[in-house]
Scaffold this motif. Structure first.
Motif, mmCIF file in Angstrom:
data_model
loop_
_atom_site.group_PDB
_atom_site.id
_atom_site.type_symbol
_atom_site.label_atom_id
_atom_site.label_comp_id
_atom_site.label_asym_id
_atom_site.label_seq_id
_atom_site.Cartn_x
_atom_site.Cartn_y
_atom_site.Cartn_z
ATOM 1 N N LYS A 84 0.708 -1.407 0.156
ATOM 2 C CA LYS A 84 0.023 -0.151 0.183
ATOM 3 C C LYS A 84 0.947 1.266 -0.120
ATOM 4 O O LYS A 84 0.468 2.153 -0.873
ATOM 5 C CB LYS A 84 -0.918 0.039 1.170
ATOM 6 C CG LYS A 84 -1.987 1.328 1.265
ATOM 7 C CD LYS A 84 -2.901 1.076 2.528
ATOM 8 C CE LYS A 84 -3.914 2.123 2.508
ATOM 9 N NZ LYS A 84 -4.610 2.162 3.562
ATOM 10 N N LEU A 85 2.111 1.152 0.950
ATOM 11 C CA LEU A 85 2.927 2.391 0.733
ATOM 12 C C LEU A 85 3.584 2.597 -0.461
ATOM 13 O O LEU A 85 3.831 3.704 -0.748
ATOM 14 C CB LEU A 85 3.920 2.318 1.964
ATOM 15 C CG LEU A 85 3.420 2.522 3.379
ATOM 16 C CD1 LEU A 85 4.812 2.149 4.374
ATOM 17 C CD2 LEU A 85 3.154 3.973 3.339
ATOM 18 N N ALA A 86 3.702 1.612 -1.208
ATOM 19 C CA ALA A 86 4.655 1.644 -2.375
ATOM 20 C C ALA A 86 3.739 2.447 -3.483
ATOM 21 O O ALA A 86 4.432 2.824 -4.449
ATOM 22 C CB ALA A 86 4.925 0.350 -3.058
ATOM 23 N N THR A 87 2.468 2.739 -3.314
ATOM 24 C CA THR A 87 1.808 3.605 -4.249
ATOM 25 C C THR A 87 1.978 5.060 -4.078
ATOM 26 O O THR A 87 1.464 5.746 -4.906
ATOM 27 C CB THR A 87 0.108 3.034 -4.113
ATOM 28 O OG1 THR A 87 -0.204 3.289 -3.044
ATOM 29 C CG2 THR A 87 0.112 1.674 -4.413
ATOM 30 N N LEU A 88 2.476 5.381 -3.108
ATOM 31 C CA LEU A 88 2.671 6.709 -2.785
ATOM 32 C C LEU A 88 4.034 7.377 -3.200
ATOM 33 O O LEU A 88 4.944 6.705 -3.365
ATOM 34 C CB LEU A 88 2.748 6.911 -1.041
ATOM 35 C CG LEU A 88 1.230 6.485 -0.187
ATOM 36 C CD1 LEU A 88 1.445 6.621 1.051
ATOM 37 C CD2 LEU A 88 0.124 7.198 -1.113
ATOM 38 N N PRO A 89 4.053 8.564 -3.394
ATOM 39 C CA PRO A 89 5.129 9.188 -3.805
ATOM 40 C C PRO A 89 6.530 9.100 -3.002
ATOM 41 O O PRO A 89 6.229 9.169 -1.796
ATOM 42 C CB PRO A 89 4.800 10.802 -4.357
ATOM 43 C CG PRO A 89 3.269 10.488 -4.378
ATOM 44 C CD PRO A 89 2.894 9.664 -3.522
#
Length: 261
Positions: A84-89
């Motif tokens: 989930k975090l990997a989708t954030l800039p």
């Protein structure tokens, strides 16, 4: 009747004398061309390094003052939360490494501030992208350091269940380059995965202490059990001391190791 043929003499035209050599148009053009080329080469030789130095100093200034929110997760090993975090800039997902590279570690997602990437690229210094703490620290003696703490690589021939790599950098000036002043490897390790849970590990953005310029804290969690790490720079700005204040890594079975790479 006699005719007399009169031959007119060649008329004399009063031409002005030729100008001096330094005033001739062709010579002046050549001189101006050479002057322009020389100035352009001199400007390029000076301007490019100056622009690079200015860009590096600006990135350094941002790093010295950088602080992320205390609840921002900057390192995550829980698979669902990591994806989930990997989708954030700014976040990068790292899959499980091959066993041929050493002891396989867990997949994780890590974060690196843009200013740190810019500074590392411009200066050639700095560690990796798993940034946990980034800020200026000042010792009691007034020594300034740009301090970067990152999560150590979790999969090595010697795994680091709670390993932190600390880089201390003497800041650059207008005419000076930054210099690495110290580097520490701090590892908190349990006696084995069967004896004590060491994952999933979660690290939050480290926070500078507004009341103590040489001190900072890092919140962490192991298996969702929270804790706090204390970090402090020594008086000569060459070492970082990190101890466990609270949490699961405070258990007696855990061992603290400090090594110089």
């Amino acid at each position: 009747m006699k005719f007399t043929l009169a031959i007119a003499s060649k008329p004399h035209l009063p031409y002005a004398p030729a100008p001096a050599w330094h005033r001739r148009r062709r010579i002046r053009r050549i001189f101006l061309l050479l002057l322009t080329v020389g100035l352009a080469l001199a400007a390029a030789k000076w301007v490019w390094p100056a622009r690079r130095q200015i860009a590096m100093l600006y990135a350094q200034w941002q790093c010295l003052r950088y602080t992320a929110p205390p609840d921002q997760v900057v390192y995550e090993e829980d698979p669902q939360a990591a994806h989930k975090l990997a989708t954030l800039p700014g976040y990068v997902f790292n899959p499980v490494p091959s066993p041929s590279m050493g002891v396989p570690g867990p997949p994780y997602t890590s974060f690196a501030p843009k200013c740190w990437e810019n500074f590392a690229a411009a200066s050639g210094l700095g560690g990796g992208p798993r940034v946990v703490f980034l800020h200026e620290l000042r010792s009691k003696t007034g020594i300034r350091r740009l301090v970067q703490v990152e999560r150590g690589i979790p999969s090595l021939p010697f795994p680091q269940p709670l390993g932190l790599w600390c880089t201390l950098i003497e800041p650059a000036g207008l005419r000076s380059s930054p210099r690495q002043a110290g580097f520490d490897v701090v590892i908190y390790s349990g006696p084995g995965t069967a004896a004590l849970p060491t994952s999933p590990l979660r690290l939050y953005a480290g926070q500078p202490d507004p009341a103590d310029a040489a001190h900072f804290t890092i919140n962490y969690a192991i298996n969702n059990i929270p804790g706090i790490l204390d970090g402090r720079m020594n008086d000569d700005g060459t070492r970082i001391e990190i101890i466990v204040r609270t949490g699961p890594a405070l258990e007696p079975e855990w061992t603290r190791l400090v090594a110089q790479p």
